[in-house]
Scaffold this active site. Structure first.
Site, PDB file in Angstrom:
ATOM      1  N   HIS A  32       0.589  -1.371  -0.025  1.00 28.88           N
ATOM      2  CA  HIS A  32       0.030  -0.127  -0.212  1.00 28.88           C
ATOM      3  C   HIS A  32       0.651   1.182   0.128  1.00 28.88           C
ATOM      4  CE1 HIS A  32       1.123   0.980   4.512  1.00 28.88           C
ATOM      5  NE2 HIS A  32       0.194  -1.018   4.273  1.00 28.88           N
ATOM      6  N   ASP A  34      -0.317   4.168   1.376  1.00 27.63           N
ATOM      7  CA  ASP A  34      -0.840   5.173   2.005  1.00 27.63           C
ATOM      8  C   ASP A  34       0.122   5.156   3.529  1.00 27.63           C
ATOM      9  OD1 ASP A  34      -2.369   3.717   2.502  1.00 27.63           O
ATOM     10  OD2 ASP A  34      -3.629   4.381   3.448  1.00 27.63           O
ATOM     11  N   ASP A  64       6.200   1.021   7.648  1.00 23.46           N
ATOM     12  CA  ASP A  64       4.890   0.616   6.984  1.00 23.46           C
ATOM     13  C   ASP A  64       4.340   1.318   5.621  1.00 23.46           C
ATOM     14  OD1 ASP A  64       2.595  -0.331   6.732  1.00 23.46           O
ATOM     15  OD2 ASP A  64       1.235  -0.198   8.061  1.00 23.46           O
ATOM     16  N   GLU A  96      -4.819   1.858   2.556  1.00 28.38           N
ATOM     17  CA  GLU A  96      -4.866   1.075   2.982  1.00 28.38           C
ATOM     18  C   GLU A  96      -5.176   0.755   4.500  1.00 28.38           C
ATOM     19  OE1 GLU A  96      -2.967  -2.566   5.711  1.00 28.38           O
ATOM     20  OE2 GLU A  96      -2.882  -0.798   5.573  1.00 28.38           O
TER      21      GLU A  96
HETATM   22 ZN   LIG Z   1       0.580  -1.609   6.551  1.00 29.45          ZN
END
Ligand SMILES: [Zn+2]
Length: 297
Positions: A32, A34, A64, A96
């Protein structure tokens, strides 16, 4: 080959690209694009630029999960010159973090292209451990609409707050019951289904019987747990038996309704764990496969 799928506003997009032969299967590298906002967080470095300290990278999304797409994008020249026998698919999604909003359109695109990948590697931060299961995440908003009245005559009104509070009490009892209803897929922390109420708002003044009350709540289910059987059906049964009749005694317009805000299905281990084996081979992880209590795509 690459394609973009936009959201309704046309300002965000998923990107799907394929490298290699036009054959069945293939491996999807999924990420993802974002990250969560930095508001209210204490940063020692500028979150908007990458800082290296003691061999680690600090910045928004380094963990992340910006590092994973950076890694696979840096591998593109090698993918392009390699004599690939199966395709490598790159899947980049938007939104996400706010509930996997982009992924469903991305999955629809992959289906419409007639592509059926044999494995998907999602580069979430798991410290290079192979994770083959995660809990399902379901977010709801419940709103009670009552009838306003002066607080001197509460019996003439329908208190949205009292009825919402009764419902929250029911959900609290249900959350205790859910602890005993988990199935056999172990190693989750905690090892049971969870339910919690996170927000509550309602009413206008202490001397007015409140017309409206809304609360936000969330359920996390061990894979295999069915949200309807475990939560939504018992809740509706309770509302029909205990709450709505009392509301309707005073006002036929009074109501209490639950809307689904987010639905991320759980992921259980596969019977033939091709993706798991591939992940183990690549990462060198030969320990037990792990489980996470957050959802992903
Ligand atoms: Zn994540």
């Amino acid at each position: 080959e690459s394609q973009r799928v936009y959201d309704d506003s046309g300002t965000k997009a998923n990107l799907f690209a394929t490298i290699g032969p036009d054959t069945e299967g293939g491996i999807v590298l999924s990420a993802h694009t974002d990250v969560v906002p930095v508001d209210g967080q204490e940063w020692d470095s500028d979150p908007f630029s990458v800082t290296m300290k003691r061999g680690r990278l600090y910045g928004r999304g380094t963990s992340d999960m910006k590092s994973f797409p950076a890694l696979f994008l840096s591998m593109l020249p090698q993918f392009l010159t390699a004599d690939l026998h199966i395709p490598v698919h790159l899947a980049l999604s938007y939104d996400e973090e706010v509930g996997c909003l982009g992924a469903p359109q991305l999955i629809a695109l992959i289906k419409s292209l007639g592509i059926s990948p044999s494995a998907v590697i999602i580069g979430e931060p798991t410290e290079m451990k192979v994770i083959n299961r995660h809990k399902g995440v379901f977010r709801f908003s419940t709103t009670a609409n009552g009838l306003e009245a002066h607080s001197a005559y509460p019996d003439r009104g329908v208190s949205a707050i009292f009825h919402a509070a009764d419902t929250i009490h029911f959900l609290n009892d249900l959350s205790k019951d859910l602890r005993t209803r988990a199935d056999g897929i172990g190693s989750f922390d905690p090892p049971y289904h969870t339910l919690q109420v996170g927000t509550l708002s309602g009413g206008t003044a202490a001397n007015i019987v409140p017309r409206k009350c809304t609360f936000g709540w969330e359920v996390r289910l061990i894979p295999g747990g069915d949200i309807h059987t475990l939560v939504l059906a018992p809740l509706e049964h309770y509302l029909d038996e205990e709450v709505r009749p009392l509301m309707h005694k005073i006002s036929s317009h009074a109501s209490i309704r639950t809307e689904t805000v987010i639905q991320i299905p759980g992921l259980g281990p596969e019977e033939i764990p091709d993706a798991e084996n591939l992940g183990r081979e690549l990462s060198g992880d030969n320990g037990p496969t792990g489980a996470i209590s957050f959802g992903t795509e």
